[in-house]
Design a protein around this motif. Sequence first.
Motif, PDB file in Angstrom:
ATOM      1  N   GLU A 107       0.842  -1.204   0.000  1.00 44.31           N
ATOM      2  CA  GLU A 107       0.000   0.000   0.000  1.00 44.31           C
ATOM      3  C   GLU A 107       0.875   1.251   0.000  1.00 44.31           C
ATOM      4  N   GLY A 161       5.231   5.411  -3.427  1.00 43.30           N
ATOM      5  CA  GLY A 161       4.291   5.927  -4.421  1.00 43.30           C
ATOM      6  C   GLY A 161       4.074   7.421  -4.261  1.00 43.30           C
ATOM      7  N   SER A 185       0.287   4.465  -6.840  1.00 37.48           N
ATOM      8  CA  SER A 185       0.388   3.009  -6.773  1.00 37.48           C
ATOM      9  C   SER A 185       0.527   2.464  -8.188  1.00 37.48           C
ATOM     10  N   GLN A 198      -1.605   1.489 -13.958  1.00 34.98           N
ATOM     11  CA  GLN A 198      -2.369   1.516 -12.716  1.00 34.98           C
ATOM     12  C   GLN A 198      -3.685   0.782 -12.906  1.00 34.98           C
TER      13      GLN A 198
END
Length: 168
Positions: free
Chosen positions: A35, A77, A99, A118
């Motif tokens: 994450e 990210g 991400s 993505q």
Amino acid sequence: CSIWMAIVLVPLQAAASPSGSAARDVARLYALPPEGSIYVRVANAQAAPVSVQVGEGRGEQVSAGGKLATDYYVQPGGQPFRVRVNGKPLQVATPAPASGFVTLLVGAGPGVRVVQDQQATGNTGLKAELALYNLVPGCNARLELSSGDVVLASVAEASRGTRAINPV
């Protein structure tokens, strides 16, 4: 137009969980970035090898005539990250996404080309993913079999087209 592109098969999810170091190697194949992180790799379109280092990762030699791209490296990210080519910092004008996956292409003209992916595939993990990276300026790529069956109808310049396929 002249076409230079890479096609890769990427497993989407882990199946069984073997033990030992083999388990770590298999898990790497199926892992998504943590994450708030991205996976970054560098591909080299020229025949002459270059030394590449992403972040604090190990240096790798890549060339169109050998290993085409580095392994993926986890980077933060949405933040700048460090890439060195032949010991010199690589300037990437495109900001890092929050991400996903990023492929940086060197050796295909001046500067660096950036392909960001993505896309959520929605795959159940029972199939492999065929990915076609179109790295040709001014070209719209199409992938079809010799039989004429279309695998990917349209992949825009500096983008990635995907299709879930049976791995067998």
